[in-house]
Design a protein around this motif. Structure first.
Motif, PDB file in Angstrom:
ATOM      1  N   ASP A 205       4.356   9.463 -39.321  1.00 61.50           N
ATOM      2  CA  ASP A 205       3.738   9.984 -38.104  1.00 61.50           C
ATOM      3  C   ASP A 205       2.384  10.664 -38.173  1.00 61.50           C
ATOM      4  OD1 ASP A 205       4.884  12.843 -35.658  1.00 61.50           O
ATOM      5  OD2 ASP A 205       3.491  11.044 -35.490  1.00 61.50           O
ATOM      6  N   GLU A 207      -0.218  10.524 -35.878  1.00 62.39           N
ATOM      7  CA  GLU A 207      -0.555  11.456 -34.960  1.00 62.39           C
ATOM      8  C   GLU A 207      -0.420  12.894 -34.927  1.00 62.39           C
ATOM      9  OE1 GLU A 207       0.980   9.601 -31.235  1.00 62.39           O
ATOM     10  OE2 GLU A 207      -0.234  10.936 -30.271  1.00 62.39           O
ATOM     11  N   SER A 208       0.885  13.137 -35.542  1.00 61.62           N
ATOM     12  CA  SER A 208       1.366  14.596 -35.516  1.00 61.62           C
ATOM     13  C   SER A 208       0.742  15.164 -36.776  1.00 61.62           C
ATOM     14  CB  SER A 208       2.898  14.893 -35.465  1.00 61.62           C
ATOM     15  OG  SER A 208       3.216  14.304 -34.200  1.00 61.62           O
TER      16      SER A 208
ATOM     17  N   ASP B  65      10.825  19.035 -35.507  1.00 59.40           N
ATOM     18  CA  ASP B  65      10.471  17.785 -34.664  1.00 59.40           C
ATOM     19  C   ASP B  65      11.262  17.930 -33.371  1.00 59.40           C
ATOM     20  OD1 ASP B  65      12.350  15.121 -35.743  1.00 59.40           O
ATOM     21  OD2 ASP B  65      12.815  17.314 -36.446  1.00 59.40           O
ATOM     22  N   ARG B  72       7.789  26.258 -29.141  1.00 60.98           N
ATOM     23  CA  ARG B  72       6.856  26.379 -30.347  1.00 60.98           C
ATOM     24  C   ARG B  72       5.863  27.574 -30.112  1.00 60.98           C
ATOM     25  NH1 ARG B  72       7.124  21.529 -33.311  1.00 60.98           N
ATOM     26  NH2 ARG B  72       8.014  19.785 -32.333  1.00 60.98           N
ATOM     27  N   ARG B 173       0.329  22.019 -36.712  1.00 57.92           N
ATOM     28  CA  ARG B 173       1.208  21.092 -36.383  1.00 57.92           C
ATOM     29  C   ARG B 173       1.801  21.369 -35.029  1.00 57.92           C
ATOM     30  NH1 ARG B 173       0.017  18.040 -40.934  1.00 57.92           N
ATOM     31  NH2 ARG B 173       0.645  18.914 -42.853  1.00 57.92           N
ATOM     32  N   ASP B 174       2.059  22.439 -34.771  1.00 59.95           N
ATOM     33  CA  ASP B 174       2.695  22.703 -33.460  1.00 59.95           C
ATOM     34  C   ASP B 174       1.851  22.344 -32.330  1.00 59.95           C
ATOM     35  OD1 ASP B 174       4.543  25.640 -34.544  1.00 59.95           O
ATOM     36  OD2 ASP B 174       5.505  23.853 -33.932  1.00 59.95           O
ATOM     37  N   ARG B 176      -0.507  20.342 -32.281  1.00 61.45           N
ATOM     38  CA  ARG B 176      -0.772  18.718 -32.026  1.00 61.45           C
ATOM     39  C   ARG B 176       0.239  18.249 -31.347  1.00 61.45           C
ATOM     40  NH1 ARG B 176      -2.326  18.902 -37.833  1.00 61.45           N
ATOM     41  NH2 ARG B 176      -4.484  19.049 -37.824  1.00 61.45           N
ATOM     42  N   GLN B 177       1.621  18.742 -31.813  1.00 58.06           N
ATOM     43  CA  GLN B 177       2.736  18.381 -30.878  1.00 58.06           C
ATOM     44  C   GLN B 177       2.458  18.413 -29.603  1.00 58.06           C
ATOM     45  OE1 GLN B 177       4.026  16.086 -33.068  1.00 58.06           O
ATOM     46  NE2 GLN B 177       6.181  16.882 -32.802  1.00 58.06           N
ATOM     47  N   LYS B 180       0.180  16.468 -27.452  1.00 55.98           N
ATOM     48  CA  LYS B 180       0.457  15.022 -27.223  1.00 55.98           C
ATOM     49  C   LYS B 180       0.727  15.030 -25.924  1.00 55.98           C
ATOM     50  CE  LYS B 180       2.872  13.465 -31.526  1.00 55.98           C
ATOM     51  NZ  LYS B 180       4.032  13.222 -32.147  1.00 55.98           N
ATOM     52  N   PRO B 189       9.431  16.713 -27.737  1.00 52.12           N
ATOM     53  CA  PRO B 189       8.785  15.592 -28.075  1.00 52.12           C
ATOM     54  C   PRO B 189       9.936  14.573 -28.785  1.00 52.12           C
ATOM     55  CG  PRO B 189       8.092  17.474 -29.289  1.00 52.12           C
ATOM     56  CD  PRO B 189       9.020  18.048 -28.261  1.00 52.12           C
TER      57      PRO B 189
END
Lengths: 335, 195
Positions: A205, A207-208, B65, B72, B173-174, B176-177, B180, B189
């Protein structure tokens, strides 16, 4: 009755001929070849200080009847040394794998057992079909500060040994190298090379969990590398290449936040664009053209009319398209 | 959730997420440096194991995920609010131990505390954008530490900083999610692909 017998290199081995008495008359063979009586003590076969070459099938036959009374397959080998274990995540955050090998061969079959503990939880390591010395673990938790403890035990008929690895979730993250690295010259730019690549396909992944990249390049004639770190994108233009020199280029990848750099990618070679040398045939065609009859004037396709660069040599005259058309028209009139 | 889905809100969300990711990255880098300083100044072994510390929010997440954007943000906000209090407590202890001396450790702690506060505020902004608004802060502070020995307090501090370093990675990371493109902020997601 046939079975397998494992003995350690250097051991003294005594084989009994099944239930035969000590003083029975017997013949022993090794892989079908009779064994000299000097190795016998009564009906017992004595092998001292065995080595690997003595592995094989040993058979004992009753003296007169040649009935097979006993058969064994002797496997000479070694107990396992401490195995070498490594664990790595090239597919973060999906999971990680552990792989192992023995530093020296044992020459006999070994079995491996791996246990993975995370805190109080025992995790399943699913063995790969190929290669056989590898297994995969799926992450059940992410961002944990609790260490993983992996213990690998190797066992064979002559002994066992083990090793333990303890690590943090982030410490073992190491992507595979970037793929499909391509380096191309940039037209009309003698000092540039355009490099592009792709994320490793094993990284699930990007992208993430974006990767950053490290590019290194050098001309083949020099030993010192130039380095560039790139925090995003999968391409880069080298702008300081030496003109005309062939370059070798490699790329490595790392998760943007954690873990270590991948190994270097497969190396690619490229040479920056260079200007083509002037062709002599072009000059001759220009000269012939200008001295030919105007009625059949036709500029050669390789000659750039009105281009200063196309005019070389004394006596050659540059002819513009407009003038050429006019002359051609006059030529037609006078035919 | 119409406001949260408007193009301007989406742009604002992306902008806040980008800045938040940079903040988290800087914070993590500073926390890692602070950890080195803390271990050295407190005379600890960097590899010492610290059991789960009461009152310290654990960054570890199962099914990370599958979390929604709002989940988040809420978990992050709760964590950074807790760290804000814990770091203030550590700073206070530091000052009690050493008086008013402006030590490197004290300064580093104060700097990280500032970043944690800023990040908490950043998360509150993101939650306001989700038309949800940040929850009010809970009244109960961290448990009192007067019963702990000095060494136990030092180990606890180590646990706090280690967990904060993990959170800084998780937060990036959170975010970035969150940044999206998705149908709505409350929808989950797509989960990570199975092997």
């Amino acid at each position: 009755e046939s079975h397998i017998q494992y003995e350690r290199v250097g051991a003294d081995v005594t084989m009994k001929c099944g239930s035969m008495d000590w003083d029975a008359a017997v013949t022993w063979t090794a892989n079908g070849t009779d064994i000299d009586e000097s190795h016998l003590n009564g009906s017992y076969l004595i092998l001292k200080n065995v080595d690997l070459t003595q592995s094989g099938q040993y058979s004992c036959y009753e003296g007169s009847s040649w009935h097979l009374k006993y058969q064994t397959y002797l496997r000479v080998g070694l107990p396992p040394k401490e195995p070498v274990l490594m664990c790595r995540s090239n597919s973060y955050p999906k999971g990680f794998y552990c792989s192992w090998h023995l530093p020296t061969p044992t020459y006999i079959p070994n079995s491996f057992n791996i246990s993975v503990i995370h805190g109080t939880r025992e995790m399943v390591c699913e063995k790969d079909t190929f290669p056989k010395n590898r297994c995969h673990i799926r992450y059940l938790q992410l961002f944990s500060t609790v260490k993983y403890k992996v213990t690998l035990t190797v066992t064979n008929a002559l002994g066992k040994n083990f090793t333990t690895l303890t690590f943090d979730e982030f410490a073992i993250v190491k992507p595979d190298p970037p793929e499909s690295v391509v380096a191309k010259p940039v037209p009309n730019n003698p000092r540039r090379l355009e490099v592009s690549w792709q994320n490793p396909s094993s990284w699930p992944d990007p992208e993430s969990f974006p990767l950053k990249f490290f590019l290194r390049y050098r001309p083949l004639i020099l030993d010192q590398w130039q380095h560039v770190e790139l925090s995003d994108g999968t391409s880069h233009t080298i702008t300081d290449a030496y003109a005309g020199k062939e370059y070798i280029i490699q790329v490595a990848a790392k998760d943007n936040d954690i873990g270590t750099w991948s190994d270097w990618s497969v190396a690619v070679h490229a040479t920056p664009w260079t200007e083509e040398p002037k062709h002599l045939t072009t000059e001759a065609q220009v000269t012939e053209t200008t001295s030919a009859s105007t009625s059949s004037f036709m500029p050669p396709p390789t000659t750039k009319i009105c281009d200063k660069g196309a005019v070389v040599g004394s006596g050659a005259v540059a002819v513009c398209w407009t003038a050429g058309l006019v002359l051609a028209a006059y030529g037609v009139l006078f035919i | 959730m119409a406001a949260a889905d408007s193009p301007s809100a989406a742009l604002r969300r992306r902008d806040l997420c980008s800045r938040g990711i940079r903040l988290a990255g800087k914070m993590r880098s500073d926390v890692v440096d602070l950890l080195d300083t803390y271990v050295e100044r407190q005379g600890l072994d960097a590899s010492a194991s610290v059991a789960a510390v009461e009152g310290v929010p654990a960054a570890a997440a199962e099914r990370w995920d599958e979390q929604t954007g709002t989940q988040r943000l809420l978990e992050n906000l709760a964590a950074y609010r807790a760290f804000r209090t814990l770091l203030a407590q550590m700073l206070e202890e530091q000052r009690e131990q050493l008086g008013d001396a402006d030590t490197a450790l004290g300064r580093a702690l104060a700097a990280v505390l500032l970043q944690v506060s800023a990040f908490a505020y950043h998360l509150e902004e993101l939650l306001r954008l989700e038309s949800r608004g940040p929850p009010s802060e809970e009244g109960a502070g961290p448990p009192p530490l007067s019963h702990l020995t000095l060494f136990e307090k030092k180990l606890r501090g180590l646990g706090v900083l280690r967990e904060l370093a993990q959170w800084a990675v998780r937060s990036a990371r959170d975010l970035r999610q969150l940044s999206k493109p998705s149908p709505g902020s409350s929808s989950a997601p797509s989960p990570a692909q199975s092997p």
